[in-house]
Design a protein around this motif. Structure first.
Motif, PDB file in Angstrom:
ATOM      1  N   UNK A 143       0.851  -1.188   0.000  1.00  0.00           N
ATOM      2  CA  UNK A 143       0.000   0.000   0.000  1.00  0.00           C
ATOM      3  C   UNK A 143       0.884   1.234   0.000  1.00  0.00           C
ATOM      4  N   UNK A 144       0.391   2.317  -0.598  1.00  0.00           N
ATOM      5  CA  UNK A 144       1.172   3.548  -0.643  1.00  0.00           C
ATOM      6  C   UNK A 144       0.282   4.755  -0.399  1.00  0.00           C
TER       7      UNK A 144
ATOM      8  N   UNK B  34      -0.346   4.689   9.518  1.00  0.00           N
ATOM      9  CA  UNK B  34      -1.637   4.433   8.872  1.00  0.00           C
ATOM     10  C   UNK B  34      -1.529   3.288   7.867  1.00  0.00           C
ATOM     11  N   UNK B  35      -0.484   3.326   7.036  1.00  0.00           N
ATOM     12  CA  UNK B  35      -0.304   2.272   6.039  1.00  0.00           C
ATOM     13  C   UNK B  35      -0.065   0.918   6.702  1.00  0.00           C
ATOM     14  N   UNK B  36       0.750   0.897   7.748  1.00  0.00           N
ATOM     15  CA  UNK B  36       1.050  -0.364   8.436  1.00  0.00           C
ATOM     16  C   UNK B  36      -0.213  -0.954   9.064  1.00  0.00           C
ATOM     17  N   UNK B  37      -1.040  -0.099   9.657  1.00  0.00           N
ATOM     18  CA  UNK B  37      -2.284  -0.597  10.274  1.00  0.00           C
ATOM     19  C   UNK B  37      -3.246  -1.160   9.220  1.00  0.00           C
ATOM     20  N   UNK B  38      -3.166  -0.668   7.992  1.00  0.00           N
ATOM     21  CA  UNK B  38      -4.000  -1.203   6.910  1.00  0.00           C
ATOM     22  C   UNK B  38      -3.394  -2.468   6.298  1.00  0.00           C
TER      23      UNK B  38
ATOM     24  N   UNK C 109      -0.644  -4.606   7.494  1.00  0.00           N
ATOM     25  CA  UNK C 109      -0.194  -5.751   8.296  1.00  0.00           C
ATOM     26  C   UNK C 109      -1.294  -6.783   8.556  1.00  0.00           C
ATOM     27  N   UNK C 110      -2.538  -6.393   8.824  1.00  0.00           N
ATOM     28  CA  UNK C 110      -3.568  -7.429   9.005  1.00  0.00           C
ATOM     29  C   UNK C 110      -3.835  -8.238   7.734  1.00  0.00           C
ATOM     30  N   UNK C 111      -3.391  -7.728   6.589  1.00  0.00           N
ATOM     31  CA  UNK C 111      -3.664  -8.400   5.312  1.00  0.00           C
ATOM     32  C   UNK C 111      -2.416  -9.004   4.665  1.00  0.00           C
ATOM     33  N   UNK C 112      -1.268  -8.904   5.324  1.00  0.00           N
ATOM     34  CA  UNK C 112      -0.011  -9.324   4.704  1.00  0.00           C
ATOM     35  C   UNK C 112      -0.047 -10.779   4.247  1.00  0.00           C
ATOM     36  N   UNK C 113      -0.748 -11.634   4.957  1.00  0.00           N
ATOM     37  CA  UNK C 113      -0.798 -13.052   4.581  1.00  0.00           C
ATOM     38  C   UNK C 113      -1.595 -13.293   3.293  1.00  0.00           C
ATOM     39  N   UNK C 114      -2.334 -12.295   2.838  1.00  0.00           N
ATOM     40  CA  UNK C 114      -3.047 -12.415   1.564  1.00  0.00           C
ATOM     41  C   UNK C 114      -2.094 -12.357   0.372  1.00  0.00           C
TER      42      UNK C 114
ATOM     43  N   UNK D  43       5.553   3.710   1.006  1.00  0.00           N
ATOM     44  CA  UNK D  43       5.027   2.368   0.806  1.00  0.00           C
ATOM     45  C   UNK D  43       5.274   1.504   2.029  1.00  0.00           C
ATOM     46  N   UNK D  44       4.345   0.631   2.320  1.00  0.00           N
ATOM     47  CA  UNK D  44       4.552  -0.499   3.218  1.00  0.00           C
ATOM     48  C   UNK D  44       4.200  -1.719   2.385  1.00  0.00           C
ATOM     49  N   UNK D  45       5.117  -2.666   2.284  1.00  0.00           N
ATOM     50  CA  UNK D  45       4.848  -3.819   1.437  1.00  0.00           C
ATOM     51  C   UNK D  45       5.820  -4.952   1.657  1.00  0.00           C
ATOM     52  N   UNK D  46       5.776  -5.894   0.742  1.00  0.00           N
ATOM     53  CA  UNK D  46       6.659  -7.055   0.760  1.00  0.00           C
ATOM     54  C   UNK D  46       7.158  -7.312  -0.650  1.00  0.00           C
ATOM     55  N   UNK D  47       8.318  -7.977  -0.728  1.00  0.00           N
ATOM     56  CA  UNK D  47       8.866  -8.351  -2.028  1.00  0.00           C
ATOM     57  C   UNK D  47       8.264  -9.679  -2.455  1.00  0.00           C
TER      58      UNK D  47
END
Length: 159
Positions: free
Chosen positions: A16-17, A31-35, A37-42, A74-78
């Protein structure tokens, strides 16, 4: 200062950005992390368990530093590929290149001071020139902004 140079292939990010500046980046990051992190496993096809806190600047020149300068936070994953992106998440592709990687361990306040010293003092007097690609921090599984001390890797694009 201890560092390593890492040459990357293309880096693919899912996350998310939002638009931020240096004055509100902590608020926007939270704000981005709170949105996210609960969905990172998706997010499927993840390369590893690191989370990325990323800054995509239109241009980055420390000699013209302006705390009001806006950038994409951005907060995200590779990920290995962008074939399956969760609904309402975004993608970012970072071009191949070299990164200066510095390990940091300490408080959030100490991180800010370390980041400033690194960019305002150490880098301008080093052999390295900053490249116009995203900057990011890699955060491990044990990273928690509420902890007194955290470990992270600071990745600075160089040419």
């Amino acid at each position: 200062m201890e560092y390593k140079i890492v040459k990357t292939d293309k880096i693919l990010i899912v996350g998310l950005s939002a638009t931020a500046n240096f004055l509100n980046t902590n608020q926007i990051t939270g704000q981005l992390a709170r949105q996210f992190m609960p969905r990172v496993e998706e997010v499927t096809h993840r390369k590893d368990n690191f989370k990325l806190s990323l800054h995509k600047y239109s241009s980055f020149n420390i000699s013209e530093f302006n705390p009001n300068q806006t950038f994409q936070k951005w907060i995200g994953v590779e990920v290995d590929n962008l074939q399956s992106v969760p609904e309402h998440m975004e993608t970012l592709t970072i071009d191949p290149g070299r990164y200066l990687v510095v390990n940091f361990e300490g408080t959030i306040a100490a991180f800010v001071s370390f980041w400033q010293d690194l960019h305002f003092n150490w880098l301008p007097n080093s052999e390295f020139e900053i490249d116009n690609r995203p900057h990011f921090e890699r955060l491990g599984l044990d990273y928690n902004p509420n902890q007194a001390v955290n470990k992270e890797e600071i990745w600075i694009p160089i040419k």
